[in-house]
Enzyme design. Structure first.
Site, PDB file in Angstrom:
ATOM      1  N   GLU A 130       0.843  -1.208   0.000  1.00  0.00           N
ATOM      2  CA  GLU A 130       0.000   0.000   0.000  1.00  0.00           C
ATOM      3  C   GLU A 130       0.872   1.249   0.000  1.00  0.00           C
ATOM      4  OE1 GLU A 130      -2.685  -1.086  -1.081  1.00  0.00           O
ATOM      5  OE2 GLU A 130      -4.180  -0.412   0.348  1.00  0.00           O
ATOM      6  N   THR A 183      -5.454   7.276  -4.707  1.00  0.00           N
ATOM      7  CA  THR A 183      -5.435   7.432  -3.246  1.00  0.00           C
ATOM      8  C   THR A 183      -4.360   8.438  -2.829  1.00  0.00           C
ATOM      9  OG1 THR A 183      -6.248   5.189  -2.998  1.00  0.00           O
ATOM     10  CG2 THR A 183      -5.222   6.151  -1.072  1.00  0.00           C
TER      11      THR A 183
HETATM   12  N1  HSE Z   1      -8.282   4.730   4.226  1.00  0.00           N
HETATM   13  C1  HSE Z   1      -7.728   4.964   2.916  1.00  0.00           C
HETATM   14  C2  HSE Z   1      -8.052   6.405   2.502  1.00  0.00           C
HETATM   15  C3  HSE Z   1      -8.311   3.980   1.955  1.00  0.00           C
HETATM   16  O1  HSE Z   1      -9.216   6.811   2.616  1.00  0.00           O
HETATM   17  O2  HSE Z   1      -7.136   7.108   2.080  1.00  0.00           O
HETATM   18  C4  HSE Z   1      -7.875   4.198   0.531  1.00  0.00           C
HETATM   19  O3  HSE Z   1      -8.770   3.564  -0.377  1.00  0.00           O
END
Ligand code: HSE
Length: 308
Positions: A130, A183
């Protein structure tokens, strides 16, 4: 030596649970096959399926090959493998595409090695994948992709994940506008500090959401799907959201929220018929803005890669 695994698409954040809550869906699912020791060395990637052409084939940028390499490294084996990805979870969707790829690849590699499926090692590889994909080692997609169900990430270093109950009879309308939100970009708009009142509202909503899931109270669950830590800052990324919310509520939903950093949205529903009706109304609102979309009517809390 060959191994295979699937990992599900996942919702993350679920309103107030920013970087903490994740939920596995019963579809779509990514599937990956790994064969060790074939080819001319290094990791060869073959990507197929509806989103295969959107994956980087450079092993340094591909989270699945990253996961294969890290698992092989952990077991003292050379990075020599071929990898076939059947890409079903759309990249840049907010449905945990990178987590599904890295988790399925890690599990498939461990199976090819005949090694135990050590959840801590897989979570660690997923977290690093990630960071490679999104610039942040959040686990709220990785954890449900691995364990399935509804989970809370209660520790990050080392990762600790707890399973929460969620009624399997509920349904979810999941609607993905045909846009890509990275993201990394959605995290770049977040502030470093948030007002105390917003932090308190999130704690209240998070407690209410978990309590509602335990009591199987869909109305209360929907009412607590409100976030004040990330969503307000990201609204400019989702100009369709307010219209989509109105459409969802008009079709019988009690809430429509963004999954992760979007652009996908979801609405908890009492049954699959309602999920179909809500999904269709939201798609109509997107079409009015000339936005195409894909929708899924899902059951919450599907199996994870450990059970694939
Ligand atoms: N929790 C993360 C965000 C998930 O909202 O950035 C990314 O899909």
């Amino acid at each position: 030596m060959k191994g295979s695994a699937f990992a599900p698409a996942t919702l993350s954040n679920l309103g107030p649970g920013f970087d903490v809550l994740g939920l596995a869906l019963d579809q779509p699912r990514e599937s990956i096959e790994v064969e060790l020791g074939v080819g001319s060395g290094g990791i060869a990637i073959r990507a197929e399926g509806p989103y295969g052409d959107r994956l980087p084939l450079d092993p340094k940028k591909n989270v699945a090959s990253f996961a294969v390499e890290k698992i092989l490294e952990l077991h003292g084996r050379p990075a020599h493998a071929s990898l076939r990805i059947h890409k079903m979870v759309p990249p840049g969707s907010g449905l945990g595409s990178s987590a599904a790829s890295s988790v399925a690849a890690a599990v498939a590699t461990l199976r090819a090695l005949g090694a135990p499926l050590d959840p801590d090692a897989i979570l660690d590889v997923g977290r690093r994948a990630e960071a490679l994909a999104a610039g942040s080692p959040h686990l709220d997609n990785v954890a449900p992709a691995l364990f399935g169900g509804f989970v809370a990430v209660v520790g990050t270093d080392p990762p600790v994940v707890r399973s929460l109950p969620i009624p399997k009879t509920w349904a979810l309308a999941v609607i993905l506008p045909h846009l890509e939100v990275r993201t990394k970009d959605a995290r770049a708009v977040l502030p470093e500090k948030v007002p105390m009142a917003d932090a308190i509202a999130n704690l209240r909503n998070l407690s209410g959401l978990i309590d509602a899931a335990i009591r199987a109270d869909l109305a209360s669950f929907s009412r607590h799907l409100v976030d004040r830590l990330a969503v307000p800052y990201r609204l400019p990324l989702w100009p369709y959201l307010e219209d989509a919310r109105r459409a969802a509520i008009g079709a019988g939903a009690l809430a429509l929220e963004i999954s992760g950093s979007g652009p996908a949205m979801f609405a908890p529903c009492a049954n699959m018929e309602e999920a179909e009706a809500v999904g269709s109304a939201v798609e109509k609102s997107l079409r009015a803005r000339n936005l195409g979309s894909t929708r899924y009517a899902c059951r919450p809390g599907g199996p994870g890669a450990l059970h694939s």
